[in-house]
Design an enzyme around this catalytic site. Sequence first.
Site, PDB file in Angstrom:
ATOM      1  N   GLU A  26      -6.788  -1.697 -10.083  1.00 19.39           N
ATOM      2  CA  GLU A  26      -7.847  -1.414 -11.066  1.00 19.39           C
ATOM      3  C   GLU A  26      -8.415  -0.023 -10.838  1.00 19.39           C
ATOM      4  O   GLU A  26      -9.217   0.447 -11.630  1.00 19.39           O
ATOM      5  CB  GLU A  26      -8.995  -2.418 -10.895  1.00 19.39           C
ATOM      6  CG  GLU A  26      -8.818  -3.720 -11.612  1.00 19.39           C
ATOM      7  CD  GLU A  26     -10.010  -4.644 -11.393  1.00 19.39           C
ATOM      8  OE1 GLU A  26     -10.602  -4.629 -10.293  1.00 19.39           O
ATOM      9  OE2 GLU A  26     -10.319  -5.408 -12.311  1.00 19.39           O
ATOM     10  N   LYS A  28       1.005   5.381  -4.758  1.00 19.68           N
ATOM     11  CA  LYS A  28       1.592   4.077  -5.137  1.00 19.68           C
ATOM     12  C   LYS A  28       2.205   4.170  -6.530  1.00 19.68           C
ATOM     13  O   LYS A  28       3.302   3.657  -6.784  1.00 19.68           O
ATOM     14  CB  LYS A  28       0.521   2.975  -5.111  1.00 19.68           C
ATOM     15  CG  LYS A  28       0.006   2.655  -3.729  1.00 19.68           C
ATOM     16  CD  LYS A  28      -1.139   1.645  -3.826  1.00 19.68           C
ATOM     17  CE  LYS A  28      -2.116   1.857  -2.705  1.00 19.68           C
ATOM     18  NZ  LYS A  28      -3.514   1.926  -3.125  1.00 19.68           N
ATOM     19  N   LYS A  38       0.810  -1.221   0.000  1.00 20.82           N
ATOM     20  CA  LYS A  38       0.000   0.000   0.000  1.00 20.82           C
ATOM     21  C   LYS A  38       0.842   1.270   0.000  1.00 20.82           C
ATOM     22  O   LYS A  38       0.305   2.366  -0.178  1.00 20.82           O
ATOM     23  CB  LYS A  38      -0.952  -0.017   1.198  1.00 20.82           C
ATOM     24  CG  LYS A  38      -1.925  -1.191   1.194  1.00 20.82           C
ATOM     25  CD  LYS A  38      -2.904  -1.128   0.024  1.00 20.82           C
ATOM     26  CE  LYS A  38      -3.832  -2.338   0.014  1.00 20.82           C
ATOM     27  NZ  LYS A  38      -4.871  -2.276  -1.014  1.00 20.82           N
TER      28      LYS A  38
HETATM   29  C1  LIG Z   1      -7.530  -6.913 -10.205  1.00 23.74           C
HETATM   30  C2  LIG Z   1      -7.168  -6.299  -8.894  1.00 23.74           C
HETATM   31  C3  LIG Z   1      -7.362  -4.950  -8.701  1.00 23.74           C
HETATM   32  C4  LIG Z   1      -6.967  -4.347  -7.499  1.00 23.74           C
HETATM   33  N1  LIG Z   1      -7.055  -2.982  -7.383  1.00 23.74           N
HETATM   34  C5  LIG Z   1      -6.500  -2.382  -6.297  1.00 23.74           C
HETATM   35  C6  LIG Z   1      -6.383  -0.961  -6.229  1.00 23.74           C
HETATM   36  O1  LIG Z   1      -6.808  -0.236  -7.134  1.00 23.74           O
HETATM   37  N2  LIG Z   1      -5.753  -0.419  -5.155  1.00 23.74           N
HETATM   38  C7  LIG Z   1      -5.279  -1.190  -4.136  1.00 23.74           C
HETATM   39  O2  LIG Z   1      -4.724  -0.636  -3.180  1.00 23.74           O
HETATM   40  N3  LIG Z   1      -5.388  -2.545  -4.173  1.00 23.74           N
HETATM   41  C8  LIG Z   1      -5.970  -3.152  -5.218  1.00 23.74           C
HETATM   42  N4  LIG Z   1      -6.040  -4.526  -5.292  1.00 23.74           N
HETATM   43  C9  LIG Z   1      -5.555  -5.324  -4.172  1.00 23.74           C
HETATM   44  C10 LIG Z   1      -6.627  -6.227  -3.530  1.00 23.74           C
HETATM   45  O3  LIG Z   1      -7.406  -5.481  -2.646  1.00 23.74           O
HETATM   46  C11 LIG Z   1      -5.902  -7.379  -2.842  1.00 23.74           C
HETATM   47  O4  LIG Z   1      -5.280  -8.168  -3.829  1.00 23.74           O
HETATM   48  C12 LIG Z   1      -6.827  -8.277  -2.038  1.00 23.74           C
HETATM   49  O5  LIG Z   1      -7.381  -7.588  -0.953  1.00 23.74           O
HETATM   50  C13 LIG Z   1      -6.068  -9.498  -1.510  1.00 23.74           C
HETATM   51  O6  LIG Z   1      -4.976  -9.094  -0.706  1.00 23.74           O
HETATM   52  P1  LIG Z   1      -3.457  -9.403  -1.039  1.00 23.74           P
HETATM   53  O7  LIG Z   1      -3.193  -8.955  -2.447  1.00 23.74           O
HETATM   54  O8  LIG Z   1      -2.702  -8.542  -0.044  1.00 23.74           O
HETATM   55  O9  LIG Z   1      -3.244 -10.866  -0.866  1.00 23.74           O
HETATM   56  C14 LIG Z   1      -6.438  -5.132  -6.459  1.00 23.74           C
HETATM   57  C15 LIG Z   1      -6.275  -6.509  -6.673  1.00 23.74           C
HETATM   58  C16 LIG Z   1      -6.611  -7.073  -7.873  1.00 23.74           C
HETATM   59  C17 LIG Z   1      -6.337  -8.541  -8.079  1.00 23.74           C
END
Ligand SMILES: Cc1cc2nc3c(=O)[nH]c(=O)nc-3n(C[C@H](O)[C@H](O)[C@H](O)COP(=O)(O)O)c2cc1C
Length: 233
Positions: free
Chosen positions: A181, A90, A30
């Site tokens: 995303e 980020k 983050k």
């Molecule tokens: C396709 C996709 C889009 C995501 N978009 C964001 C985003 O815009 N900002 C962000 O901080 N996290 C984003 N995430 C992170 C997800 O919230 C995170 O992958 C999920 O909570 C699982 O946690 P982990 O990745 O720490 O295992 C995204 C994850 C994916 C797979």
Amino acid sequence: MLPGRLTFLSTREGSIVNIAGYAKKRYSTKAFDPARKVPDETIAQLRELICFSPSSVNSQPWHFVVASSDDAKARVAKAAQGRFAYNEPKVRNASHVFVLCARVLIDDVHLASVLLQEENDGRFVSADARNAQRNSRQGYVDTHRYELKDAQHWMEKQVYLALGTLLLGAAALDVDACPMEGFDAKVLDDELGLRGKGFTSVALVGLGYSGEGDFNKALPKSRLADEVVFTDI
Ligand SMILES: Cc1cc2nc3c(=O)[nH]c(=O)nc-3n(C[C@H](O)[C@H](O)[C@H](O)COP(=O)(O)O)c2cc1C
């Protein structure tokens, strides 16, 4: 080995790799340390990795923009404003940002170039094999174009496979990453002139090293229980 491509041999050949360990170790970073850059050779491995992601009928309907300079990241950050402003730091503080794009059309020129590449890479033992591959791929493409009418969605699905591949690979290379995303695809497409080149942005991946304010680093991972996720038959 494909000609002209870097190839990195696994240092773990013959041993058992704890692949799930990488999946559990990785998390969505983050906040990045703006002072730390991912080494060029690591980025080169990630570039190679993402190219080798699988795609339906080897369609590879993707394109990747890699932003590494402050100026380039500032251009990408223009799409992380307003309701997406939470992602702006980020984008700016990551060492590199990969912009994962889908094609806007799966056209005949693209299909011909995939077929030619396969031929050059030695995939066809005969003209019949080449024709069979061309016809099979055309069948899938036409199904999505004309029957399901979801060609764009189908291409984006392939891009998400590349996204997953990149995230796991980054973890294996001790690079922190955040998939995103949360950005304005229209703004980014305009800024990078993507649509004019036949592409549209689908997702961003910030790559770098965890920095101050990365609250997610200390939090435990959370996933649904095995009995919810799996059925054994
Ligand atoms: C396709 C996709 C889009 C995501 N978009 C964001 C985003 O815009 N900002 C962000 O901080 N996290 C984003 N995430 C992170 C997800 O919230 C995170 O992958 C999920 O909570 C699982 O946690 P982990 O990745 O720490 O295992 C995204 C994850 C994916 C797979």
